[in-house]
Scaffold this motif. Structure first.
Motif, mmCIF file in Angstrom:
data_model
loop_
_atom_site.group_PDB
_atom_site.id
_atom_site.type_symbol
_atom_site.label_atom_id
_atom_site.label_comp_id
_atom_site.label_asym_id
_atom_site.label_seq_id
_atom_site.Cartn_x
_atom_site.Cartn_y
_atom_site.Cartn_z
ATOM 1 N N ARG A 127 80.069 -13.561 -1.977
ATOM 2 C CA ARG A 127 81.493 -13.258 -1.806
ATOM 3 C C ARG A 127 82.060 -12.959 -3.185
ATOM 4 N N GLU A 128 82.599 -11.771 -3.345
ATOM 5 C CA GLU A 128 83.139 -11.333 -4.624
ATOM 6 C C GLU A 128 84.664 -11.311 -4.550
ATOM 7 N N THR A 129 85.305 -11.766 -5.626
ATOM 8 C CA THR A 129 86.768 -11.780 -5.692
ATOM 9 C C THR A 129 87.238 -10.804 -6.763
ATOM 10 N N LEU A 130 88.049 -9.824 -6.359
ATOM 11 C CA LEU A 130 88.588 -8.846 -7.295
ATOM 12 C C LEU A 130 89.850 -9.395 -7.956
ATOM 13 N N PRO A 131 90.301 -8.801 -9.056
ATOM 14 C CA PRO A 131 91.435 -9.349 -9.808
ATOM 15 C C PRO A 131 92.720 -9.496 -8.995
ATOM 16 N N ASN A 132 92.909 -8.675 -7.974
ATOM 17 C CA ASN A 132 94.130 -8.782 -7.165
ATOM 18 C C ASN A 132 93.971 -9.734 -5.982
ATOM 19 N N LEU A 152 76.632 -8.174 -12.093
ATOM 20 C CA LEU A 152 78.008 -8.633 -11.914
ATOM 21 C C LEU A 152 78.984 -7.551 -12.351
ATOM 22 N N LEU A 153 80.072 -7.433 -11.616
ATOM 23 C CA LEU A 153 81.100 -6.436 -11.891
ATOM 24 C C LEU A 153 82.104 -6.970 -12.907
ATOM 25 N N TYR A 154 82.397 -6.170 -13.936
ATOM 26 C CA TYR A 154 83.417 -6.509 -14.918
ATOM 27 C C TYR A 154 84.522 -5.460 -14.844
ATOM 28 N N ILE A 155 85.759 -5.929 -14.734
ATOM 29 C CA ILE A 155 86.927 -5.045 -14.703
ATOM 30 C C ILE A 155 87.811 -5.411 -15.881
ATOM 31 N N ASN A 156 87.976 -4.466 -16.793
ATOM 32 C CA ASN A 156 88.761 -4.682 -18.021
ATOM 33 C C ASN A 156 88.281 -5.916 -18.783
ATOM 34 N N VAL A 210 80.209 -15.817 -5.436
ATOM 35 C CA VAL A 210 79.631 -17.090 -4.991
ATOM 36 C C VAL A 210 78.639 -16.792 -3.865
ATOM 37 N N PRO A 211 77.500 -17.475 -3.847
ATOM 38 C CA PRO A 211 76.509 -17.222 -2.791
ATOM 39 C C PRO A 211 77.098 -17.461 -1.406
ATOM 40 N N ASP A 212 76.697 -16.622 -0.458
ATOM 41 C CA ASP A 212 77.203 -16.739 0.915
ATOM 42 C C ASP A 212 76.069 -16.501 1.915
ATOM 43 N N GLY A 213 74.947 -17.143 1.668
ATOM 44 C CA GLY A 213 73.849 -17.073 2.618
ATOM 45 C C GLY A 213 73.071 -15.773 2.523
ATOM 46 N N THR A 214 72.411 -15.445 3.617
ATOM 47 C CA THR A 214 71.527 -14.290 3.680
ATOM 48 C C THR A 214 71.926 -13.401 4.854
ATOM 49 N N PHE A 215 71.996 -12.113 4.584
ATOM 50 C CA PHE A 215 72.225 -11.142 5.651
ATOM 51 C C PHE A 215 70.867 -10.731 6.215
ATOM 52 N N GLU A 216 70.708 -10.821 7.531
ATOM 53 C CA GLU A 216 69.426 -10.509 8.162
ATOM 54 C C GLU A 216 69.598 -9.427 9.219
ATOM 55 N N GLU A 217 68.600 -8.563 9.296
ATOM 56 C CA GLU A 217 68.569 -7.529 10.331
ATOM 57 C C GLU A 217 67.118 -7.203 10.632
ATOM 58 N N VAL A 218 66.878 -6.592 11.784
ATOM 59 C CA VAL A 218 65.526 -6.213 12.168
ATOM 60 C C VAL A 218 65.146 -4.921 11.448
ATOM 61 N N ASP A 278 82.409 -9.164 0.914
ATOM 62 C CA ASP A 278 80.972 -9.381 0.780
ATOM 63 C C ASP A 278 80.344 -8.297 -0.086
ATOM 64 N N VAL A 279 79.334 -8.695 -0.842
ATOM 65 C CA VAL A 279 78.452 -7.730 -1.499
ATOM 66 C C VAL A 279 77.013 -8.163 -1.236
ATOM 67 N N MET A 280 76.110 -7.181 -1.216
ATOM 68 C CA MET A 280 74.690 -7.440 -0.978
ATOM 69 C C MET A 280 73.912 -7.291 -2.280
ATOM 70 N N ASN A 281 72.821 -8.046 -2.395
ATOM 71 C CA ASN A 281 71.906 -7.906 -3.525
ATOM 72 C C ASN A 281 70.495 -7.763 -2.988
ATOM 73 N N ILE A 282 69.807 -6.707 -3.451
ATOM 74 C CA ILE A 282 68.433 -6.471 -3.022
ATOM 75 C C ILE A 282 67.447 -6.813 -4.126
ATOM 76 N N GLU A 283 67.789 -6.422 -5.366
ATOM 77 C CA GLU A 283 66.908 -6.704 -6.495
ATOM 78 C C GLU A 283 67.755 -7.112 -7.694
ATOM 79 N N ASN A 284 67.181 -7.884 -8.596
ATOM 80 C CA ASN A 284 67.957 -8.450 -9.697
ATOM 81 C C ASN A 284 67.984 -7.578 -10.944
#
Length: 259
Positions: A164-169, A115-119, A126-134, A174-180
């Motif tokens: 879906r990530e929300t910045l302070p402004n 997770l991103l922390y700013i100041n 929030v989860p927004d499903g799965t991005f899929e590609e071949v 969207d952001v992707m996650n591959i490994e935890n």
């Protein structure tokens, strides 16, 4: 004979004028940029062809091809906004990069448990499903994507967790996650120096960005002078090895706004 020579001279003049006009347009207004890597998925895909707004932040020596503009610092400068997708010149190797602007001068940036922390405040996801590609070679570099569903063979579906990530402004993207527990899911606190910026790729586990020092191939902090422009719109997109392969163009990405 004189007529023929005059025709050749006029043709040469026309070509020279056209090149000068095209060069001025590219320098002052919009620069085309071809996306070569997956570091900004799914905002930008390999093979997206974007127009970069060079008026957005003013002009520096890097506004000209090969960094040849006779400009010191920036002229007609405007401050970039957090969340902008920016093309900039790498401070060391001279390549053009595209990343999302995360940290402004004076900000403290950290990533903890992905997770991103700013100041000190988390940018909520929030989860927004799965991005899929071949799974297949992508773009001229023929690189294969990394997947959160393990190692898959060519032709299989490669998945990435999407949030879906929300910045302070208020910018939401969207952001992707591959490994935890990836190599950049936990970082030190970065304090952004005056006159410099901190960038990250939206494909967080597959981006060499400001989380990594220039000594190890990363971007580090980027001086304001190195900003080239804001990526505003995808003109078209090719899923093949060349933008000339029109049968590989992605119909749903024509003139799509970059968010």
């Amino acid at each position: 004979m004189a007529k023929s020579e005059g025709g050749i001279v006029e043709t040469v003049k026309t070509v020279v004028y056209a090149l000068l006009i095209a060069g001025a347009f590219r320098t002052l207004f919009f620069q085309p940029f071809w996306i070569p890597s997956e570091s900004m998925k799914d905002t930008l895909l390999v093979g997206d062809f974007v127009f970069v707004n060079k008026m957005a932040y003013g002009y520096s020596k890097y506004s000209c091809p090969f960094g040849l503009c006779p400009i010191s610092g920036r002229i007609f400068a405007s401050d970039p906004q957090r969340g902008d997708v920016v093309v900039f010149r790498h401070p060391v190797n001279g390549s053009d990069f595209v990343k999302r602007l995360i940290g402004l001068p004076g900000d403290k940036i950290q990533v903890k448990d992905g997770l991103l922390y700013i100041n000190g405040a988390v940018a909520p996801q929030v989860p927004d499903g799965t991005f899929e590609e071949v799974m297949e070679p992508q773009g001229p570099m023929k690189s294969r994507p990394r997947c959160s569903n393990g190692t898959v063979g060519d032709g299989a579906i490669c998945q990435k967790e999407r949030f879906r990530e929300t910045l302070p402004n208020g910018v939401v993207h969207d952001v992707m996650n591959i490994e935890n527990d990836g190599y950049a899911d936990n970082t030190d606190v970065f304090t952004v120096p005056e006159g410099e910026y901190f960038f990250m790729g939206d494909n967080r586990d597959n981006s060499q960005d400001s989380r990594f020092s220039q000594a190890v191939g990363g971007v580090g902090f980027v001086p304001a002078e190195n900003l080239i422009g804001r990526a505003d719109r995808i003109i078209f997109s090719s899923a093949g090895a060349s933008m000339l392969y029109f049968w590989t163009w992605r119909a749903d990405r024509f003139f799509k706004a970059v968010e």
